[in-house]
Design an enzyme around this catalytic site. Structure first.
Site, PDB file in Angstrom:
ATOM      1  N   ASP A 266     -11.297   2.759   3.735  1.00  0.00           N
ATOM      2  CA  ASP A 266     -11.699   1.358   3.586  1.00  0.00           C
ATOM      3  C   ASP A 266     -13.219   1.240   3.416  1.00  0.00           C
ATOM      4  O   ASP A 266     -13.722   0.178   3.063  1.00  0.00           O
ATOM      5  CB  ASP A 266     -11.278   0.544   4.828  1.00  0.00           C
ATOM      6  CG  ASP A 266     -10.046  -0.310   4.546  1.00  0.00           C
ATOM      7  OD1 ASP A 266      -9.780  -0.587   3.357  1.00  0.00           O
ATOM      8  OD2 ASP A 266      -9.375  -0.708   5.514  1.00  0.00           O
TER       9      ASP A 266
ATOM     10  N   GLN B 156      -4.941  -1.515   9.338  1.00  0.00           N
ATOM     11  CA  GLN B 156      -4.800  -2.852   8.753  1.00  0.00           C
ATOM     12  C   GLN B 156      -5.462  -3.897   9.650  1.00  0.00           C
ATOM     13  O   GLN B 156      -5.178  -3.968  10.847  1.00  0.00           O
ATOM     14  CB  GLN B 156      -3.302  -3.172   8.559  1.00  0.00           C
ATOM     15  CG  GLN B 156      -3.033  -4.474   7.858  1.00  0.00           C
ATOM     16  CD  GLN B 156      -3.547  -4.498   6.410  1.00  0.00           C
ATOM     17  OE1 GLN B 156      -3.342  -3.553   5.655  1.00  0.00           O
ATOM     18  NE2 GLN B 156      -4.235  -5.563   6.044  1.00  0.00           N
TER      19      GLN B 156
ATOM     20  N   LYS C   8       0.843  -1.203   0.000  1.00  0.00           N
ATOM     21  CA  LYS C   8       0.000   0.000   0.000  1.00  0.00           C
ATOM     22  C   LYS C   8       0.877   1.251   0.000  1.00  0.00           C
ATOM     23  O   LYS C   8       0.614   2.208  -0.738  1.00  0.00           O
ATOM     24  CB  LYS C   8      -0.934  -0.013   1.217  1.00  0.00           C
ATOM     25  CG  LYS C   8      -2.078  -1.011   1.044  1.00  0.00           C
ATOM     26  CD  LYS C   8      -2.832  -1.322   2.319  1.00  0.00           C
ATOM     27  CE  LYS C   8      -3.836  -2.451   2.055  1.00  0.00           C
ATOM     28  NZ  LYS C   8      -4.508  -2.944   3.247  1.00  0.00           N
TER      29      LYS C   8
END
Ligand code: NAD
Length: 307
Positions: A124, A101, A57
């Site tokens: 997200d 994460q 990422k």
């Protein structure tokens, strides 16, 4: 039965490269008005798979001109300390997107942490406000994997309206938001899951089949309608012929005899997930300054309304 030469193998790497080029152009536009989008990536603990995801990422962010800010916290970090960090990131104008994460260590309440993220920085798309907005058909930050799947479908099928889409899997991360996006694109949507009966028969009705299960090669040709478009989200590591390899939820070789188009694993949906994280970071930067919003800001299918 298909002529195999007519099957389209949907190239997720090439599609992701196109998305990342678009993101880079958007970043350049934002930088012209003095904004460099910033993405904060928070990793708690040292799970090897999570470390690889975070590294990828950060690399993609750098390639597109997005400033990435990594926060690596020890595995024994308390929930209060993590919530405090999120509060600071929420308040920091240089941070446009916050990604925590997953999975988090067991002593931390994942839901509480995701709810603490400012919905406008929730790249997200897991905050309840964004989840609710998506189900209402509003333009919100959308989970990256389903957003990437929609782009692959739009590129390969064109018009989606009226198609029957079957989604296998009902997770909050993939199955449910995928179904909401397909509905928003005017598909007829069926969601099947571990407790569904007649799974194969339901899947055989699908013009579009999205498999997000986590079971290697669950779906073979006998589950597929001739001419179906198949998006295989599954990533399963198996040992075969003495080698470790990644396979999807669809038996790719078997499916080729039925489908008109299919994503491979690897090289299908996977690269799109990270590309859409970058897209969401740029979208978040624009959302935080509504004057910079344009009608093309949002990743998902643009549909005027749901009725
Ligand atoms: P999950 O475990 O949260 O959900 C799996 C879903 O599949 C559940 O809703 C369950 O009801 C359903 N299911 C389980 N067994 C079934 C069966 N035999 N028949 C029908 N349905 C069944 O998983 P997830 O997070 O949604 O991920 C699904 C898969 O997608 C995994 O392989 C994961 O690694 C992969 N994934 C890939 C990406 C990507 O970027 N390509 C992103 C997220 C997840």
């Amino acid at each position: 039965m298909n002529s195999l030469s007519s099957v389209k193998i949907i190239d997720g790497k090439a599609a992701a490269a196109r998305v990342l080029r678009e993101v880079r152009i958007e970043v350049e536009q934002l930088m012209r008005v003095g904004i460099q989008p910033g993405l904060a990536v928070v990793l708690v603990g040292c799970d090897p798979a999570s470390q690889v995801y975070v590294r990828n990422k950060v690399l993609r962010a750098e390639e597109t001109g997005i400033r990435s800010i990594e926060h690596k916290l020890p595995a024994d970090t308390g929930e209060a300390a993590l919530l405090e960090l999120i509060e600071r990131l929420n308040a920091d104008p240089a941070v446009n997107g916050i990604l925590v994460q997953l999975p988090l260590p067991r002593h931390i309440d994942e839901h509480r942490v995701l709810q603490a993220i400012d919905p406008l920085k929730d790249v997200d798309g897991f905050h309840a406000e964004n989840v609710g907005g998506l189900s209402q058909g509003r333009e919100v930050l959308t989970p990256c994997t389903p957003a990437g799947c929609m782009r692959l479908l739009q590129d390969s099928c064109g018009e989606l309206a009226g198609k029957h889409a079957v989604v296998i899997g009902r997770s909050n991360i993939v199955g449910k938001p995928m179904a909401a996006l397909l509905l928003k694109a005017h598909c007829t949507v069926t969601v099947v899951h571990s407790r569904s009966s007649n799974l194969r028969e339901l899947c055989r009705q699908a013009d579009i089949l999205v498999a997000a299960v986590g079971k290697p090669r669950l779906v073979d040709a006998s589950w597929l309608k001739p001419g179906a478009v198949v998006i295989d989200v599954g990533i399963n590591r198996i040992e075969e012929d003495g080698k470790s390899r990644l396979v999807g939820d669809v038996d790719f070789d078997s499916a080729l005899s039925q489908v008109s188009a299919i994503t491979p694993v690897p090289g299908g949906v996977g690269p799109m997930t990270i590309a859409y994280l970058m897209q969401n970071t740029v979208t978040a930067a624009r959302l935080q300054r509504p004057a910079l919003l344009s009608h093309s800001t949002f990743a998902e299918a643009s549909c005027p309304s749901i009725s």
